[in-house]
Design a protein around this motif. Structure first.
Motif, short mmCIF file in Angstrom:
data_model
loop_
_atom_site.label_atom_id
_atom_site.label_comp_id
_atom_site.label_asym_id
_atom_site.label_seq_id
_atom_site.Cartn_x
_atom_site.Cartn_y
_atom_site.Cartn_z
N GLU A 32 14.31 -9.73 -14.48
CA GLU A 32 12.92 -10.08 -14.27
C GLU A 32 12.08 -9.96 -15.55
O GLU A 32 10.88 -10.25 -15.52
N TRP B 250 15.47 -1.98 -9.82
CA TRP B 250 15.81 -2.36 -11.19
C TRP B 250 15.87 -1.14 -12.10
O TRP B 250 16.72 -1.07 -12.99
N ARG C 194 5.06 -4.84 -12.89
CA ARG C 194 5.96 -4.21 -13.84
C ARG C 194 5.16 -3.37 -14.83
O ARG C 194 4.01 -3.68 -15.14
N THR D 38 2.80 -15.16 -14.75
CA THR D 38 2.70 -14.34 -13.53
C THR D 38 1.24 -14.09 -13.18
O THR D 38 0.66 -14.80 -12.35
#
Length: 357
Positions: free
Chosen positions: A103, A131, A228, A307
């Motif tokens: 990602e 992750w 993130r 994003t």
């Protein structure tokens, strides 16, 4: 999948470029009007925000004899620390391998490679820990196969927090008074590294932590997270729970809206962490109008054009109308979605006493 590069030549002149990022006054409406807060624009610093702890961790390891000259450095990252370690590796002459995941945004992949980092990808999240856990498993595998490699361990290395002492000094050089400090929380390094020195000078300072919905740092169970660089699927040892006066969890819809409002109304913006701390800082300034509120914007917007700033992405993930205020919960272990606030901060690693019969 890996990419190979030659080892860098030490260039300590780069170390003089770390720090002295701009300090901006933010007044644009964020979930409503507010009197304004101060934001340290770390994304505009050379090597980004994480250059400070990356240099601190490698210099600390060199001083202790844990990192010989030219030895390889390996670390897991969702991105921002990778930039910092690539910078520190160039400055101190260490090849850097970063364990990343599928990602990681394509522009950041290209940038990290351009800076000389070797990327090692994991292609699927772990069943538990997502992750982050998958990256750490792969990292330990690489360390076993690479004698002499050094792992900075951003989650438990006290040199991580020590790297931010300079940031605290830069704030007090510019501001005579700071009442409320708002910090995003991931590894726990910058909240500990800034709040400690500030409180020695300003004992009445209040520290507000900002976490991501779905993060387990402050107590709730780990859940899949869209954002993130903010939050964690583990509980890092660097988080100083006792230092926090309260914590806010922010969801992706709120962070996106705040980022876009910052960009259109104050020109300075960033990614998920920046939007989250800006939202909470505006709330703190609004609810404490006489207070001097300060936060840190960890990055800029460039990494997030596909994003946070992409309408197709936000529509595909159902990021609609954001919450206008936080919902208060009584204890951090209570699981809630969206923007949530808790004024009771405890260390979830310490077992809670059983209730009296």
């Amino acid at each position: 999948m890996t990419t190979a590069v030659r080892a860098p030549v030490e260039n300590r002149a780069l170390l003089g470029l770390v720090g002295q990022s701009p300090l901006a006054r933010v007044t644009t409406d964020l979930a409503g009007p507010h009197p304004g807060f101060w934001a340290k624009l770390e994304g505009l610093g050379v090597g980004g925000m994480k250059a400070r702890p990356a240099v601190s961790m490698l210099l600390g390891a060199r001083a202790r004899g844990e990192l010989p000259p030219g030895a390889p450095v390996m670390e897991s990252t969702s991105g921002t620390l990778g930039i910092g370690l690539a910078f520190a590796g160039q400055a101190l002459g260490h090849p850097v391998t970063l364990v990343v995941d599928a990602e990681l945004e394509p522009p950041l992949r290209k940038l990290l490679r351009a800076y000389g980092a070797r990327l090692d990808f994991v292609d699927r999240p772990a069943r538990e820990g997502g992750w982050q856990a998958a990256r750490l498993l792969r990292l330990h595998e690489l360390l076993r196969r690479t004698p002499g490699a050094y792992w900075p361990d951003q989650y438990g290395n006290p040199d991580n927090a020590a790297g931010y002492v300079s940031l605290a000094s830069e704030l007090t050089d510019r501001l005579d008074r700071i009442d409320i400090l708002v910090c995003s929380v991931g590894s726990g390094g910058h909240s500990a590294g800034i709040a400690g020195p500030l409180r020695r000078r300003l004992p009445g300072l209040r520290l507000i932590g900002v976490d991501a919905t779905g993060s387990t740092i402050f107590g709730p169970p780990a859940r899949p997270r869209l954002m993130r660089g903010l939050g964690s699927s583990i509980r890092p040892r660097n988080v100083l729970y006792a230092a926090f006066d309260e914590v806010h969890w922010v969801g992706p819809a709120e962070a996106v809206h705040a980022c876009r409002r910052l960009a259109s109304g104050n020109f300075v913006s960033g990614g998920w962490s920046t939007g989250a701390v800006a939202l909470v800082s505006a709330w703190a300034a609004r609810t404490h109008p006489e207070a001097v509120v300060v936060t840190v914007f960890p990055d800029g917007p460039e990494r997030y054009l596909g994003t946070v700033y992409d309408d197709a992405f936000t529509a595909a993930h159902g990021l609609g109308e954001p919450a206008g205020r936080p919902v208060e919960i009584p204890h951090p272990a209570v699981e809630a979605g969206g923007w949530t606030r808790c004024r009771s901060v405890t260390d979830p690693r310490v077992p809670r006493p059983a209730p009296l019969p």
